[in-house]
Design a protein around this motif. Structure first.
Motif, PDB file in Angstrom:
ATOM      1  N   LEU A 115     -33.881 -10.165  -2.701  1.00 37.16           N
ATOM      2  CA  LEU A 115     -33.776 -10.825  -1.390  1.00 37.16           C
ATOM      3  C   LEU A 115     -35.125 -11.376  -0.941  1.00 37.16           C
ATOM      4  O   LEU A 115     -35.193 -12.398  -0.268  1.00 37.16           O
ATOM      5  N   ALA A 116     -36.234 -10.679  -1.403  1.00 37.10           N
ATOM      6  CA  ALA A 116     -37.564 -11.100  -0.961  1.00 37.10           C
ATOM      7  C   ALA A 116     -38.177 -12.185  -1.827  1.00 37.10           C
ATOM      8  O   ALA A 116     -39.346 -12.499  -1.695  1.00 37.10           O
ATOM      9  N   ALA A 124     -40.003 -18.076  -7.672  1.00 34.74           N
ATOM     10  CA  ALA A 124     -38.832 -17.191  -7.540  1.00 34.74           C
ATOM     11  C   ALA A 124     -38.426 -16.631  -8.892  1.00 34.74           C
ATOM     12  O   ALA A 124     -38.130 -15.441  -9.037  1.00 34.74           O
ATOM     13  N   LEU A 125     -38.455 -17.524  -9.922  1.00 34.64           N
ATOM     14  CA  LEU A 125     -38.058 -17.089 -11.276  1.00 34.64           C
ATOM     15  C   LEU A 125     -38.972 -15.973 -11.789  1.00 34.64           C
ATOM     16  O   LEU A 125     -38.516 -14.929 -12.275  1.00 34.64           O
ATOM     17  N   ALA A 176     -42.047  -2.244  -3.345  1.00 32.81           N
ATOM     18  CA  ALA A 176     -43.037  -2.031  -2.283  1.00 32.81           C
ATOM     19  C   ALA A 176     -43.578  -3.368  -1.784  1.00 32.81           C
ATOM     20  O   ALA A 176     -43.743  -3.572  -0.574  1.00 32.81           O
ATOM     21  N   SER A 177     -43.825  -4.300  -2.735  1.00 37.58           N
ATOM     22  CA  SER A 177     -44.348  -5.616  -2.341  1.00 37.58           C
ATOM     23  C   SER A 177     -43.339  -6.340  -1.465  1.00 37.58           C
ATOM     24  O   SER A 177     -43.706  -6.947  -0.452  1.00 37.58           O
ATOM     25  N   ALA A 178     -42.020  -6.260  -1.910  1.00 36.13           N
ATOM     26  CA  ALA A 178     -40.971  -6.954  -1.154  1.00 36.13           C
ATOM     27  C   ALA A 178     -40.911  -6.419   0.266  1.00 36.13           C
ATOM     28  O   ALA A 178     -40.647  -7.173   1.196  1.00 36.13           O
ATOM     29  N   ARG A 179     -41.186  -5.126   0.406  1.00 38.61           N
ATOM     30  CA  ARG A 179     -41.128  -4.535   1.755  1.00 38.61           C
ATOM     31  C   ARG A 179     -42.487  -4.631   2.454  1.00 38.61           C
ATOM     32  O   ARG A 179     -42.672  -4.084   3.539  1.00 38.61           O
ATOM     33  N   PRO A 247     -25.992   0.056  -1.443  1.00 39.88           N
ATOM     34  CA  PRO A 247     -26.143  -0.562  -0.125  1.00 39.88           C
ATOM     35  C   PRO A 247     -26.287  -2.084  -0.241  1.00 39.88           C
ATOM     36  O   PRO A 247     -26.853  -2.573  -1.228  1.00 39.88           O
ATOM     37  N   GLY A 248     -25.744  -2.789   0.759  1.00 41.88           N
ATOM     38  CA  GLY A 248     -25.869  -4.243   0.817  1.00 41.88           C
ATOM     39  C   GLY A 248     -24.950  -4.981  -0.116  1.00 41.88           C
ATOM     40  O   GLY A 248     -25.113  -6.166  -0.348  1.00 41.88           O
ATOM     41  N   VAL A 249     -24.004  -4.262  -0.745  1.00 40.95           N
ATOM     42  CA  VAL A 249     -23.086  -4.934  -1.683  1.00 40.95           C
ATOM     43  C   VAL A 249     -21.663  -4.723  -1.146  1.00 40.95           C
ATOM     44  O   VAL A 249     -21.342  -3.624  -0.678  1.00 40.95           O
ATOM     45  N   PRO A 250     -20.833  -5.753  -1.225  1.00 39.47           N
ATOM     46  CA  PRO A 250     -19.469  -5.611  -0.678  1.00 39.47           C
ATOM     47  C   PRO A 250     -18.721  -4.442  -1.331  1.00 39.47           C
ATOM     48  O   PRO A 250     -18.931  -4.151  -2.514  1.00 39.47           O
ATOM     49  N   THR A 251     -17.840  -3.802  -0.582  1.00 38.83           N
ATOM     50  CA  THR A 251     -17.096  -2.636  -1.049  1.00 38.83           C
ATOM     51  C   THR A 251     -16.284  -2.943  -2.290  1.00 38.83           C
ATOM     52  O   THR A 251     -16.213  -2.142  -3.237  1.00 38.83           O
TER      53      THR A 251
END
Ligand code: ADP
Length: 924
Positions: A115-116, A124-125, A176-179, A247-251
């Motif tokens: 996401l980050a 991005a790649l 950690a970087s993403a956060r 978490p964060g993924v559809p059921t």
């Protein structure tokens, strides 16, 4: 940076050590570590020196390159081969492992990283590549560990740990970087540095050779790892399911993932079931194969047991038979069932011919069973069911296995046939020795007579031919002797009379025997001083020494030296004969002791040898318990050495060696009888000065008895003693058979005229007072008359040889009375007292022993010298049965006719020349 460099160095080092696929793998892993090092240098530069850090940077280029190299390296590592269904399970396990890593990553919030990601496409790649690469690396490591089912080496585990550590640290950094929480210098850094160092450890501990082993050799303990792996996978699956949704993924996606996981596990179970089934089928097939192979082996063994010609049986710890092959049953004439379970020793070994029992504890089989030693017996007997014995040789070998019911196995062989062959061979040898030696002796003797001019002058051309014939018959004689000696030496039946012998005597005698040959070859013989005493048969040792010495002389150039020495070494005496001759090549040093072996095939022609001498010498030395060997340097000379056991203590009396006879010739003995002691003393002095041996008697009635016991050569008698009993004494001497042949000389103050009849029966007359020279003359004449023409009784059944011997002796003025049979010989002794007896032992109607036994009964004959001249050697107790007076043993073919002649002449008192006395003399 430093840790990555260490890993790079370690990997490159391992790369240089390995070959093949392993080398490629370590080359790629070394590239990985090198890229990490360079990437870290760049990162270091950006972090500390550069004002800004671009993204993606040069560091990223190297980090991603490292990942590519790592993938390639891990895949290239050779691990245990997998086949068929195993491969299917491995694929399922791989997928399962990948899924698990993904599940775990997702649960640890790896989605946040995605996401980050930056907006710009390349950035991005690159950004996303890291977590993907990390997940991929961990998956590959897990697959690698799964693939190497049961053969996981410690270094492979360390390698896996290195990449897991690195990947986890890397992903954690991403997260950690993403956060926005990353800080340098936290425990997180240990993930990288630890990963690098673990890679270095894996590299240095990798053992390529050992890990190439086939799976079959993998120890059991290692296989357990695959089961532990299974358990771990299931544990993680359980944890993942329990941990709940990502978490964060559809059921729906979560449920789908759960379903996929369960399906995968199901598939894995099916694969596992199929694998187990295949495995069981394989095992069953293998058991069937093995059982068949075992049955075939047992059948084959039984077949071999049945087919062997030797008897075989096994016994348990108590000596009872556990099995016996058909040959054993046949030889012992007992059924298999009659043997098994019974005590071997008691059943067919425990008794002698006369039924006396041998104790079990002394049985060689007992030694094998109880003491566990291999026992070989060459000469024993077994008993058949009917009680008859047969000769056997056997070997009893202990089995030494506490689990077997067989404590020892015995292999035995009926040697009746071989014994029979040995007996036939002995008989053949005996015949050969007699049949060849006797005519050969005649041939040689006849030639000798012709060459010596006994048959008149011979033309010089014929002379040469005769010389050739004589040399050839000598050679043939030597060959026959050698062959017979060798046979007996090898069979251990060479006649031996070991006794303590001074080493110096043996050496001196041998050196004297070859001196003539050495002189003509101009080789110097040096005898070094030697002491000590050996226990040996002197004849045989002199035979050995003269052979070795003769060889040394033969193979030495003129002007060189042959040295003989002996030295006591511990309990042995070592004899050495050293020459400076042509030497013997190293590869022939042992073989020359074999029969007919010569270094050079021309030796037999040029050196007049047969190649048997050393073989006989070895037989002789070994039967004395010694050893013989040769050392040599080609061109520089050879040394022949042999040992004999040293005798403890010193020699008893004089040792008679071979051909040398000790002692002086017997002096003629005179029995003097006179009443007057002064006259007796005077006569004794006179006689002794003239070389006579004198015994005296004071009374006429003692004379007849003394003449029997003392066996004088002549009796000198006072006629008027004891009041005129001299005549009665003469009468008595002449009438009793033991003394009839003894010359009688009368001493008297009277002349012979008084009783012409009696005077005729005496052999001399001395007028009193006794004149010294008259005394010598008369006694000498009496003995001389008696010896005027010495007579030899020749007992020989070979008429040719008898003729040759008769001619030989007649030429020397010796009368020969010939007897061809035992009966004729005994007949001849009734009217004849010969001066010597020449005796052949084997006679058509009996033997020489009977002739000697007969002569012993007659005192007149009991002390006559005997020369036994036989084709057979006489040994042991038989020698004593041939003893009369001085007794000499000669073997035809070993002793030349010239030597026989000189010895006989010597014994009868003719030709007291200085020729060496030969033959073995038994003390009279
Ligand atoms: P023979 O001398 O009758 O041939 P031997 O058995 O005594 O038989 O010796 C066998 C061979 O060993 C000889 O023929 C010779 O080739 C070799 N040999 C023995 N002694 C010597 C030596 N002293 N020097 C060189 N060769 C030797």
């Amino acid at each position: 940076m430093v840790c990555a460099a260490i890993a790079a160095v370690a990997c490159w080092w391992t790369f240089t050590r390995c070959t093949g696929r392993t080398r490629t793998a370590w080359g790629l892993l070394a590239t990985t570590a090198s890229c990490w090092t360079v990437g870290n240098i760049w990162w270091f530069y950006y972090q500390l020196l550069a004002p800004t850090q671009p993204y993606p940077s040069m560091a990223d280029v190297f980090y991603l390159a490292a990942v590519v190299a790592a993938f390639a390296g891990l895949i290239s590592l050779p691990v245990a081969p997998t086949r068929g269904i195993e491969r299917a399970r491995m694929i399922v396990d791989g997928v399962l492992a990948g899924t698990l890593v993904l599940f775990l990553a997702a649960n640890f919030g790896i989605a946040d990283v995605f996401l980050a990601a930056p907006e710009e496409a390349l950035a991005a790649l690159v950004f996303v590549s890291y977590p993907v690469a990390d997940i991929g690396l961990v998956t590959v490591v897990m697959v690698l560990l799964l693939r190497s089912r049961g053969r996981v080496s410690p270094w492979l585990l360390v390698l896996g740990a290195a990449f897991v550590s690195y990947s986890v640290a890397d992903s954690a950094y991403g997260l950690a970087s993403a956060r926005g929480e990353f800080q340098i210098g936290t425990p997180l850094d240990l993930g990288w540095t630890g990963g690098y160092l673990l890679l270095a450890v894996a590299a240095v501990s990798a053992d390529s050779a050992r890990d190439q082993r086939p799976a079959a050799e993998v120890p059991r303990g290692r296989r357990a790892f695959s089961a532990i792996g299974d358990v771990l996978i299931f544990a993680i699956v359980t944890v993942t399911i329990v941990a709940g949704d990502i978490p964060g993924v559809p059921t729906a996606v979560n449920e789908l993932a759960d379903g996929a996981l369960i399906l995968l596990i199901g598939v894995r179970q099916v694969v596992l079931a199929i694998e187990n089934h295949t495995l069981r089928r394989d095992l069953e097939a293998r058991v069937v194969d093995r059982t068949e192979a075992l049955e075939e082996l047992a059948g084959r063994n039984q077949h071999i047991l049945d087919a062997v010609a030797d008897g075989l049986y096994g016994v348990d710890r108590d000596g009872r038979l556990t099995f016996a092959n058909p040959a054993a049953s046949r030889m012992l004439a007992r059924d298999h069932d009659d043997l098994v379970g019974r005590h071997a020793h008691d059943l067919f070994h425990g008794r002698g011919w006369d039924g006396t029992p041998h104790p079990w504890s002394e049985c060689p089989l007992y030694a094998a069973v109880v003491d566990g030693v291999v026992t070989r017996v060459a000469d024993d007997e077994y008993i058949r069911a009917d009680g008859t014995l047969f000769p056997v040789e056997f070997t009893a070998s202990p089995l030494g296995s506490p689990h077997s019911d067989v404590a020892a196995v015995v292999a035995f062989r009926d040697v009746s046939e071989r014994r029979e062959i040995d007996r036939a061979k002995d008989e053949f040898l005996s015949t050969v020795s007699h049949e060849l030696r006797t005519p050969l002796t005649s041939i040689r003797g006849s030639l000798g007579l012709i060459a010596g001019g006994a048959m008149g002058d011979i033309p010089s051309a014929a002379d040469r031919m005769i010389q050739i014939a004589m040399d050839s018959s000598d050679r043939l004689g030597r060959l026959i002797n050698d062959i017979l000696d060798l046979e007996r030496a090898e069979a251990g039946t060479l006649p031996m009379q070991p006794r303590p012998c001074p080493v110096a005597d043996l050496l001196t005698t041998s050196v004297e025997q070859v001196r003539g040959v050495a002189d003509s070859a101009e080789v110097r013989l040096v005898l070094e001083p030697a002491g000590g005493v050996v226990l040996a048969d002197p004849d045989r040792i002199v035979q050995t020494l003269t052979n070795v010495l003769g060889n040394a002389v033969k193979f030495s150039p003129s002007g060189s030296t042959v040295t003989v020495s002996a030295e006591t070494v511990g309990t042995e005496v070592e004899f050495r004969v050293r020459d400076q001759g042509r030497g013997i090549p190293a590869d022939r040093l042992e073989s020359i002791f074999g029969r007919f072996q010569q270094v050079d095939s021309t030796d037999s022609r040029e050196q007049n040898g047969s190649g048997l001498g050393l073989a006989i010498s070895r037989g002789i030395v070994e039967s004395h318990g010694g050893r013989i060997w040769a050392q040599s340097q080609v061109g520089a000379g050879s040394t022949f050495c042999f040992t004999l056991p040293a005798a403890s203590g010193s020699t008893t009396g004089e040792v008679v060696i071979g051909d040398v006879v000790p002692g002086e010739a017997r002096q003629p003995k005179v029995l003097v009888c006179d009443n007057d002691p002064e006259v007796r003393a005077l006569l004794v002095t006179q006689l002794e000065r003239r070389g006579y041996d004198a015994v005296t008697a004071a009374r006429g009635r003692d004379v007849a008895g003394l003449a029997v016991t003392e066996r004088p050569d002549v009796v000198v008698l006072e006629l008027e003693m004891d009041g005129g009993t001299g005549w009665e004494t003469v009468e008595r001497l002449k009438s009793q058979s033991e003394t009839r042949h003894i010359p009688v000389i009368v001493m008297s103050a009277l002349t012979t005229s008084r009783d012409g009849q009696l005077a005729a029966r005496t052999d001399g007359w001395i007028l009193k007072p006794v004149d010294n020279s008259a005394m010598g003359e008369v006694v000498g004449a009496a003995i001389g008359r008696h010896d005027a023409q010495p007579t030899v009784l020749l007992v020989e059944d070979d008429l040719g040889l008898a003729d040759v011997l008769t001619t030989t002796f007649n030429r020397r003025g010796v009368r020969v009375v010939h007897a061809a049979t035992e009966r004729e010989a005994i007949e001849a002794t009734r009217s004849l007292v010969p001066d010597a007896l020449v005796l052949d032992l084997y006679l058509p109607d009996g033997d020489g022993f009977a002739v000697v036994a007969h002569m012993r009964q007659d005192p007149a004959l009991a002390s006559i010298p005997v020369v036994v001249y036989s084709a057979h050697e006489v040994s042991g107790a038989a020698r004593d049965r041939l003893r009369l007076g001085e007794t000499v043993l000669f073997t035809k073919g070993r002793v030349s006719l010239e030597d026989l002649e000189s010895r006989v002449l010597d014994l009868v008192g003719v030709l007291a020349d200085s020729r060496q006395k030969v033959g073995e003399c038994l003390p009279g």
